[in-house]
Design an enzyme around this catalytic site. Structure first.
Site, PDB file in Angstrom:
ATOM      1  CG  ASP A  13      66.902  31.812   9.056  1.00 37.00           C
ATOM      2  OD1 ASP A  13      67.603  32.315   8.178  1.00 37.00           O
ATOM      3  OD2 ASP A  13      65.684  32.078   9.192  1.00 37.00           O
ATOM      4  CE  LYS A  16      70.913  27.978   4.605  1.00 36.32           C
ATOM      5  NZ  LYS A  16      69.934  28.170   5.672  1.00 36.32           N
ATOM      6  N   GLY A  40      69.616  35.095   4.137  1.00 36.88           N
ATOM      7  CA  GLY A  40      70.352  35.967   5.046  1.00 36.88           C
ATOM      8  C   GLY A  40      71.324  35.089   5.795  1.00 36.88           C
ATOM      9  CG  HIS A  41      73.485  32.515   4.131  1.00 36.31           C
ATOM     10  ND1 HIS A  41      73.936  31.718   3.116  1.00 36.31           N
ATOM     11  CD2 HIS A  41      72.167  32.225   4.268  1.00 36.31           C
ATOM     12  CE1 HIS A  41      72.937  30.986   2.652  1.00 36.31           C
ATOM     13  NE2 HIS A  41      71.846  31.284   3.327  1.00 36.31           N
ATOM     14  CD  GLN A 223      66.275  30.426   0.070  1.00 37.29           C
ATOM     15  OE1 GLN A 223      66.633  29.928  -0.985  1.00 37.29           O
ATOM     16  NE2 GLN A 223      66.625  31.651   0.413  1.00 37.29           N
TER      17      GLN A 223
HETATM   18  P1  GDP Z   1      71.745  30.771   7.760  1.00 35.59           P
HETATM   19  O1  GDP Z   1      70.703  31.504   7.014  1.00 35.59           O
HETATM   20  O2  GDP Z   1      71.534  29.300   7.751  1.00 35.59           O
HETATM   21  O3  GDP Z   1      73.143  31.127   7.334  1.00 35.59           O
HETATM   22  O4  GDP Z   1      71.604  31.219   9.295  1.00 35.59           O
HETATM   23  P2  GDP Z   1      71.387  32.736   9.832  1.00 35.59           P
HETATM   24  O5  GDP Z   1      72.644  33.480   9.658  1.00 35.59           O
HETATM   25  O6  GDP Z   1      70.151  33.322   9.259  1.00 35.59           O
HETATM   26  O7  GDP Z   1      71.070  32.458  11.364  1.00 35.59           O
HETATM   27  C1  GDP Z   1      71.955  31.773  12.167  1.00 35.59           C
HETATM   28  C2  GDP Z   1      72.399  32.669  13.320  1.00 35.59           C
HETATM   29  O8  GDP Z   1      73.055  31.870  14.289  1.00 35.59           O
HETATM   30  C3  GDP Z   1      73.416  33.727  12.951  1.00 35.59           C
HETATM   31  O9  GDP Z   1      73.183  34.857  13.747  1.00 35.59           O
HETATM   32  C4  GDP Z   1      74.755  33.095  13.300  1.00 35.59           C
HETATM   33  O10 GDP Z   1      75.771  34.028  13.589  1.00 35.59           O
HETATM   34  C5  GDP Z   1      74.379  32.322  14.503  1.00 35.59           C
HETATM   35  N1  GDP Z   1      75.126  31.077  14.784  1.00 35.59           N
HETATM   36  C6  GDP Z   1      75.612  30.159  13.928  1.00 35.59           C
HETATM   37  N2  GDP Z   1      76.116  29.104  14.611  1.00 35.59           N
HETATM   38  C7  GDP Z   1      75.930  29.389  15.928  1.00 35.59           C
HETATM   39  C8  GDP Z   1      76.193  28.661  17.133  1.00 35.59           C
HETATM   40  O11 GDP Z   1      76.686  27.544  17.138  1.00 35.59           O
HETATM   41  N3  GDP Z   1      75.832  29.270  18.304  1.00 35.59           N
HETATM   42  C9  GDP Z   1      75.258  30.501  18.351  1.00 35.59           C
HETATM   43  N4  GDP Z   1      74.945  31.015  19.515  1.00 35.59           N
HETATM   44  N5  GDP Z   1      74.991  31.191  17.234  1.00 35.59           N
HETATM   45  C10 GDP Z   1      75.305  30.637  16.043  1.00 35.59           C
HETATM   46  P1  IMO Z   2      68.311  31.362   4.606  1.00 34.47           P
HETATM   47  O1  IMO Z   2      69.169  31.041   3.396  1.00 34.47           O
HETATM   48  C1  IMO Z   2      64.336  31.206   6.378  1.00 34.47           C
HETATM   49  C2  IMO Z   2      60.946  31.601   3.634  1.00 34.47           C
HETATM   50  C3  IMO Z   2      60.077  32.838   3.754  1.00 34.47           C
HETATM   51  C4  IMO Z   2      58.747  32.245   3.328  1.00 34.47           C
HETATM   52  C5  IMO Z   2      59.128  31.275   2.220  1.00 34.47           C
HETATM   53  C6  IMO Z   2      59.000  31.856   0.813  1.00 34.47           C
HETATM   54  O2  IMO Z   2      68.746  32.562   5.353  1.00 34.47           O
HETATM   55  O3  IMO Z   2      68.116  30.155   5.444  1.00 34.47           O
HETATM   56  P2  IMO Z   2      60.436  33.627  -0.553  1.00 34.47           P
HETATM   57  O4  IMO Z   2      60.772  35.058  -0.265  1.00 34.47           O
HETATM   58  O5  IMO Z   2      61.622  32.730  -0.694  1.00 34.47           O
HETATM   59  O6  IMO Z   2      59.479  33.453  -1.699  1.00 34.47           O
HETATM   60  O7  IMO Z   2      59.619  33.131   0.758  1.00 34.47           O
HETATM   61  O8  IMO Z   2      60.488  30.934   2.469  1.00 34.47           O
HETATM   62  N1  IMO Z   2      62.389  31.870   3.446  1.00 34.47           N
HETATM   63  C7  IMO Z   2      63.321  31.683   4.395  1.00 34.47           C
HETATM   64  N2  IMO Z   2      63.190  31.325   5.686  1.00 34.47           N
HETATM   65  N3  IMO Z   2      65.561  31.400   5.852  1.00 34.47           N
HETATM   66  C8  IMO Z   2      65.707  31.730   4.547  1.00 34.47           C
HETATM   67  O9  IMO Z   2      66.914  31.798   3.951  1.00 34.47           O
HETATM   68  C9  IMO Z   2      64.549  31.938   3.761  1.00 34.47           C
HETATM   69  N4  IMO Z   2      64.335  32.290   2.484  1.00 34.47           N
HETATM   70  C10 IMO Z   2      63.008  32.229   2.298  1.00 34.47           C
HETATM   71  O10 IMO Z   2      60.043  33.311   5.075  1.00 34.47           O
HETATM   72  O11 IMO Z   2      58.189  31.491   4.371  1.00 34.47           O
HETATM   73 MG    MG Z   3      69.302  33.033   7.300  1.00 37.13          MG
END
Ligand code: GDP
Ligand code: IMO
Ligand code: MG
Length: 428
Positions: A13, A16, A40-41, A223
């Site tokens: 999270d 990416k 979850g991207h 991840q």
């Molecule tokens: P990922 O799994 O690495 O793709 O990240 P997630 O989407 O799960 O979580 C990142 C969150 O931060 C999302 O809600 C993005 O829209 C948000 N985001 C990404 N870059 C920025 C930033 O520079 N500032 C803010 N405020 N939000 C950001």
């Molecule tokens: P993105 O790509 C954050 C964590 C789960 C758990 C561990 C194992 O959005 O960054 P799993 O279901 O993969 O067997 O769970 O990994 N986990 C993540 N945490 N971001 C993710 O994906 C994750 N995908 C799995 O919370 O601790």
């Molecule tokens: Mg994510």
């Protein structure tokens, strides 16, 4: 040749999806090489928010090839619902390719995931219950069902019969559930098979032809390093290889064909699920990070654990993936802090500790060594040039570069594409 890998450097999270979407403007193909619907991207485009789980984050650009490679644990149900959602939102979803070698996530995988977690009780990993671990487990013990098997009705029927008999025994006898009905699963999956058939192909040949033709390719890690099955905080990890090496086995691309690696670094730190987190802050700073940053899981909605940026973890990620540039995200979330802390080293039993410990008992006892930085106390979301950032923010970023020994390439100051500061112009 121009291939760039995007990897998470912490516990996921990091943002990416935002960075992949930003760079995808210049890319001709975006490839997912590991993980599955546990990811979850989030991508923001034109004021709209898209939450992608299996779909590569290049999907919002017309004409980009979006490849789900062999290393992905492929859940056809999630894929099809994502596809429908994107179509409804008016996205042109023309160029999607799914590897015929990818392993299929079956309903018993999600059930087993849940049962195994329940069975572990307080030792649970805190998985996303998406069946990712059990799907890779079947691959590794050679009882998996691949996309190519699903494409051949007779093969699928036979494989499903054998595997489901065994799974039902385990689910009924060990986990005391009702198990699953063969005919129901068969009918549902044969239905999925017909709907995904147009997208299924040999992505290895396709991708290597594209690389050899000099097309620009982005590999989108899901991840992150600290969740890597070998390099993370085992067993509190996911079941795949998010590190850049995962690309070679997860997409069928030789190591020498990888040009650059970008590590995505959240300006502070979060973790969802159980397991060690040396810089976790259970006090008011941690709460403020969670609330200001709306740190709740994209897939499960769980509150994310929060803390200060751990430069030791980022340095480790840099070594493991050969990171050329850092993309620091969410710097704007720190706008309102009087002081910002950065973990620059560890101490164990009163002595300096180098590297990241393998042992969970050592990890539980190491103490982060912090440096404190003055906050900038102003909004930075409208800034588009590095020079225009407040001096305090620059000092913080500079120190991260020093401790991690990785150059800064991108600074993200908001979720939108536009809210991005580019420092390195040679990523593509
Ligand atoms: P990922 O799994 O690495 O793709 O990240 P997630 O989407 O799960 O979580 C990142 C969150 O931060 C999302 O809600 C993005 O829209 C948000 N985001 C990404 N870059 C920025 C930033 O520079 N500032 C803010 N405020 N939000 C950001
Ligand atoms: P993105 O790509 C954050 C964590 C789960 C758990 C561990 C194992 O959005 O960054 P799993 O279901 O993969 O067997 O769970 O990994 N986990 C993540 N945490 N971001 C993710 O994906 C994750 N995908 C799995 O919370 O601790
Ligand atoms: Mg994510």
């Amino acid at each position: 040749m121009s291939t760039v890998v995007i990897v998470g450097t912490q516990w996921g999270d990091e943002g990416k999806g935002k960075i992949v979407d930003y760079l995808a403007e210049k890319a001709e193909s975006v490839v997912r090489y590991q993980g599955g619907s546990n990811a979850g991207h989030t991508v923001m485009s034109g004021g709209k928010e898209y939450k992608l789980r299996l779909m590569p984050s290049g999907i919002l650009y017309k004409g980009t090839h979006n490849i789900i490679a062999n290393g992905v644990a492929f859940n056809p149900k999630v894929f099809l619902s994502e596809l429908e959602g994107l179509k409804k939102a008016g996205v042109d979803v023309g160029n999607i390719m799914i590897s015929d070698r990818a392993h299929v996530v079956m309903p018993y995988h999600a059930m087993m995931d849940e049962c195994m977690e329940l069975h572990k009780g307080k030792n649970k990993i805190g998985t996303t219950h998406n069946g990712i671990g059990p799907c890779y487990m079947d691959r590794d013990i050679r009882t998996g069902i691949r996309v190519c098997d699903l494409m051949e009705e007779d093969v699928f029927k036979k494989k499903l019969k054998t595997v489901l008999d065994t799974k039902n025994n385990v689910m009924k006898l060990l986990y005391k559930t009702d198990g699953l009905n063969y005919e129901d699963v068969l009918e549902t999956y044969l239905g999925y098979a017909e709907r995904i058939r147009p997208y299924v192909c040999d992505t290895i040949t396709l991708l290597n032809d594209e690389i050899n033709a000099g097309r620009r390719i982005l590999f989108e890690g899901a991840q992150a390093t600290m969740l890597d099955i070998d390099y993370g905080t085992y067993p509190y990890v996911t079941a795949s290889h998010p590190v850049s090496g995962g690309v070679t086995v997860g997409a069928g691309v030789a190591p020498k064909k990888i040009d650059k690696v970008v590590g995505v670094v959240k300006a502070y730190c979060t973790r969802v699920g159980e397991g060690p987190f040396p810089t976790e802050d259970l006090g008011k700073d941690g709460n403020k990070l969670r609330e200001t940053g709306h740190e709740y899981g994209t897939v499960t909605g769980r509150p994310r654990r929060t803390g200060w940026l751990d430069a030791c973890v980022v340095k480790y990620a840099g070594i493991l993936s050969g990171i050329d540039y850092m993309a620091i995200t969410r710097l704007d979330i720190l706008d309102d802090f009087d002081e910002i802390k950065l973990c620059v080293g560890y101490e164990y039993k009163g002595k300096k500790y180098e590297g990241i410990p393998a042992s969970l008992s050592v990890l539980a006892e190491i103490k982060p060594v912090y440096e404190t930085f003055k906050g900038w106390k102003t909004s930075i979301s409208k800034i588009r040039k590095y020079e225009d950032l407040p001096e305090e923010a620059k000092a913080y970023l500079k120190r991260i570069e020093e401790v991690t020994n990785i150059k800064l390439g991108i600074v993200s100051v908001g979720p939108d594409r536009e809210e991005t500061i580019i420092i390195a112009n040679d990523i593509f």
